[in-house]
Structure formats: structure tokens, C-alpha cells
Design an enzyme around this catalytic site. Structure first.
Site, PDB file in Angstrom:
ATOM      1  N   HIS A   1       0.818  -1.220   0.000  1.00  0.00           N
ATOM      2  CA  HIS A   1       0.000   0.000   0.000  1.00  0.00           C
ATOM      3  C   HIS A   1       0.851   1.270   0.000  1.00  0.00           C
ATOM      4  O   HIS A   1       0.325   2.375  -0.159  1.00  0.00           O
ATOM      5  CB  HIS A   1      -0.995   0.002   1.170  1.00  0.00           C
ATOM      6  CG  HIS A   1      -0.420   0.320   2.508  1.00  0.00           C
ATOM      7  ND1 HIS A   1      -0.061  -0.655   3.417  1.00  0.00           N
ATOM      8  CD2 HIS A   1      -0.163   1.505   3.123  1.00  0.00           C
ATOM      9  CE1 HIS A   1       0.395  -0.089   4.518  1.00  0.00           C
ATOM     10  NE2 HIS A   1       0.351   1.227   4.370  1.00  0.00           N
TER      11      HIS A   1
ATOM     12  N   ASP B   1      -0.035  -7.678   1.993  1.00  0.00           N
ATOM     13  CA  ASP B   1       0.406  -6.289   1.856  1.00  0.00           C
ATOM     14  C   ASP B   1       1.931  -6.210   1.954  1.00  0.00           C
ATOM     15  O   ASP B   1       2.497  -5.786   2.961  1.00  0.00           O
ATOM     16  CB  ASP B   1      -0.252  -5.442   2.960  1.00  0.00           C
ATOM     17  CG  ASP B   1      -0.069  -3.954   2.736  1.00  0.00           C
ATOM     18  OD1 ASP B   1       0.544  -3.577   1.728  1.00  0.00           O
ATOM     19  OD2 ASP B   1      -0.543  -3.169   3.589  1.00  0.00           O
TER      20      ASP B   1
ATOM     21  N   SER C   1       4.147   2.708   8.068  1.00  0.00           N
ATOM     22  CA  SER C   1       3.795   1.655   7.113  1.00  0.00           C
ATOM     23  C   SER C   1       4.987   1.252   6.251  1.00  0.00           C
ATOM     24  O   SER C   1       5.769   2.097   5.798  1.00  0.00           O
ATOM     25  CB  SER C   1       2.672   2.131   6.194  1.00  0.00           C
ATOM     26  OG  SER C   1       1.457   2.207   6.889  1.00  0.00           O
TER      27      SER C   1
END
Length: 314
Positions: free
Chosen positions: A114, A163, A256
Site C-alpha cells: 500500500h 500487503d 507503514s
């Protein structure tokens, strides 16, 4: 008639064929891990004038003591996490950095899928390495362009599954004692504690951190993790959960793609082993008893090896 001499030679031949070289049994990631260790070592040989065998002397230049959006953490020491990466995006005001990653070879960064595209600024374009603060600008900090991004084929943004992604740099990183890769896990992670690092928010209402932060988090049982995080199905094979049951310690927005890691000195001195990639967590970062979810790097190891070192596996 077979002579005893011939039998002996045949036996030797069979032993050579049957007993393989130990190096052939190692995964490519294990072999590379030992090479990364060399970045912090200087090897010299002392020769005696008395015809004794030369002595091999290894000098350790390790810049840290590796230990078994960060919330409840502390500033990382300089060069403590030499594999930490920041991912940059083009904006009208210049490059902005919003995600993290891990250097895992001389040309590849491990991150979250992402992070490949920012909702406002588009595709990731840059990778910064060697920094301990966002504004650091010296001869230890390097910025590379992204030549190629490789998203895991089964990534599903809606269900936040698989992910994980790789970035290929447009140059080759020269390893030094200040900048070198992390190792990869070659067995299922079973660590009660691990360290998360990143430049993300230190609280959900704060701005991203100027300094690289670190925090120790604790493993959550998969069943407990699923009970707490009900909105997303927790895949027990491809996801791992870490947090803190009593204190605010967590990753947060901006972390992230960054690493959750453990010390790896028993395998290769002065290295860390990245066991997970920051995926998602609670909206209120650092809520005691609520874990964050990480992509389990071991589950994707074959995919990583094939893409990073495919040409060297034959």
C-alpha cells in the site's frame, strides 16, 4: 576382477557424491546474510617469522548493540538500524516522505504494497538510506530513485491481505559499517518480543516524527489478535500481530512498510532480522491491548528470494 585399490577409489567417489557441500543446503538469503556481516568487519592476517601458520584477526566495526509511527518508544541511536529506509513522493513543495522500508540487498527495499502509491502524490519515486533524522544531510545519507516496484500478485487492498512489496533501486548500495542490509528469517518467527522502527506519528494527533524512533512490542496470539481486530480476517500464516497489553507501544501512521525486527547476532554479528512489515493497526495508535498487524516475511520468503536473487539461484 575388482582390486582392493579400485574398491577404495570407488568408495571415495561415492562419499563425494553422497555427501553434499553444506553451502548447497543453505538458502540464498542465509548465504547473503553472512555476507552482510562482512560490512562491519575488517579481516587481517598476521604472519609469524618462525614459520607458524598465519593468524586471522577480525576487527569489529559494529555501530550498535543489536537487541532481542512508533508510540511509547524512544529515539534510535545513530546508525543503530542501518537498514532503515524512508520512501519519498514528488509533491509541489519537493520530496515528501510518508512510508518506511528495509534494505535487504544492494539493490532492493522490502516494504508494504500500500506504500507503492500515495493517495495524493502518486507512485513512490525515491528511497533515502542511512539517516537517523528526516533532515539529516551528510555523507552517510544516500537517496536513490526507484527503478521498479514489485507488488505481491495476491495483494488485496480492500481486505488488507498480502500487503508486501519490493522496490528495486536505480543504483547499487555500497555497504559500510553505517549502511548495510537486514537479514531475512529462514524459519517461522516465534519471538515473544520484537522492535518496531519508523518515522511515523508518535501519537495519532501528532505530526510525523523528525527522528527515527524504536519501540519494543510483544507478540499476540493469533486467536486473540482476531478477537480484538474483528473488521479484518487475520491470516494465521501470512500475518503476525504485535503490540503491548498494558502500555502504549505501537506503530502508527507513517510507519507503514517499515520493519519489525529482532537481533540476529547468533547468525551474523551486528545484523538484524526483519520478521515483519508494518501493515495496519488501531485508529488510536498505541491503545493498550490492541495489536498492530504485520506481513509475515517468512511466509513470503521464496517470493522475495526469487525476485531479489533469482539470477544467483541455479
Amino acid at each position: 576382477m575388482i582390486t582392493s585399490k579400485f574398491k577404495f577409489r570407488l568408495l571415495i567417489l561415492l562419499i563425494v557424491v553422497i555427501i553434499p557441500d553444506d553451502s548447497l543446503l543453505q538458502r540464498i538469503s542465509e548465504i547473503k546474510c553472512k555476507e552482510f556481516e562482512e560490512a562491519t568487519q575488517t579481516v587481517s592476517y598476521v604472519t609469524s617469522l618462525l614459520n607458524f601458520p598465519s593468524r586471522r584477526i577480525v576487527s569489529n566495526k559494529c555501530q550498535h548493540q543489536s537487541i532481542a509511527l512508533i508510540v511509547g518508544g524512544s529515539e534510535a541511536k545513530k546508525h543503530e538500524f542501518p537498514h532503515q529506509a524512508l520512501l519519498g513522493y514528488d509533491t509541489s513543495k519537493g520530496i515528501a516522505y510518508y512510508c518506511g522500508g528495509s534494505l535487504i540487498s544492494s539493490q532492493f527495499i522490502l516494504t508494504a504494497a500500500h506504500c507503492l502509491v500515495h493517495s495524493q502524490y502518486g507512485q513512490v519515486k525515491y528511497v533515502k538510506l542511512g539517516m537517523n533524522s528526516r533532515s539529516q544531510a551528510d555523507d552517510k545519507v544516500f537517496t536513490y530513485g526507484v527503478e521498479k516496484n514489485i507488488k505481491y500478485a495476491e495483494y488485496n487492498a480492500r481486505f488488507m491481505s498480502n500487503d508486501i512489496a519490493l522496490l528495486k533501486l536505480n543504483g547499487t548500495v555500497t555497504f559500510t559499517e553505517f549502511l548495510y542490509p537486514a537479514c531475512l528469517p529462514t524459519s517461522e518467527p516465534n519471538h515473544d518480543k520484537a522492535i518496531v522502527t519508523g518515522f511515523g506519528k508518535t501519537h495519532r494527533t501528532d505530526a510525523s516524527s523528525e527522528k527515527l524512533m524504536k519501540v519494543t512490542v510483544h507478540k499476540f496470539d493469533q486467536t486473540d489478535c482476531q478477537t480484538i481486530i474483528r473488521q479484518i480476517r487475520i491470516n494465521k500464516n501470512s500475518m503476525i500481530c504485535y503490540g503491548n497489553k498494558t502500555h502504549p507501544a505501537d506503530s502508527c501512521q507513517g510507519d507503514s512498510g517499515g520493519p519489525i525486527q529482532v537481533g540476529n547476532d547468533k547468525v551474523a554479528k551486528c545484523t538484524y532480522k526483519v520478521i515483519g512489515v508494518v501493515n495496519f493497526g488501531a485508529k488510536d495508535c498505541g491503545t493498550p491491548g490492541v495489536p498492530s498487524v504485520y506481513a509475515n516475511v517468512y511466509y513470503y520468503l521464496k517470493w522475495i528470494e526469487d525476485n531479489v536473487w533469482g539470477d544467483e539461484q541455479s
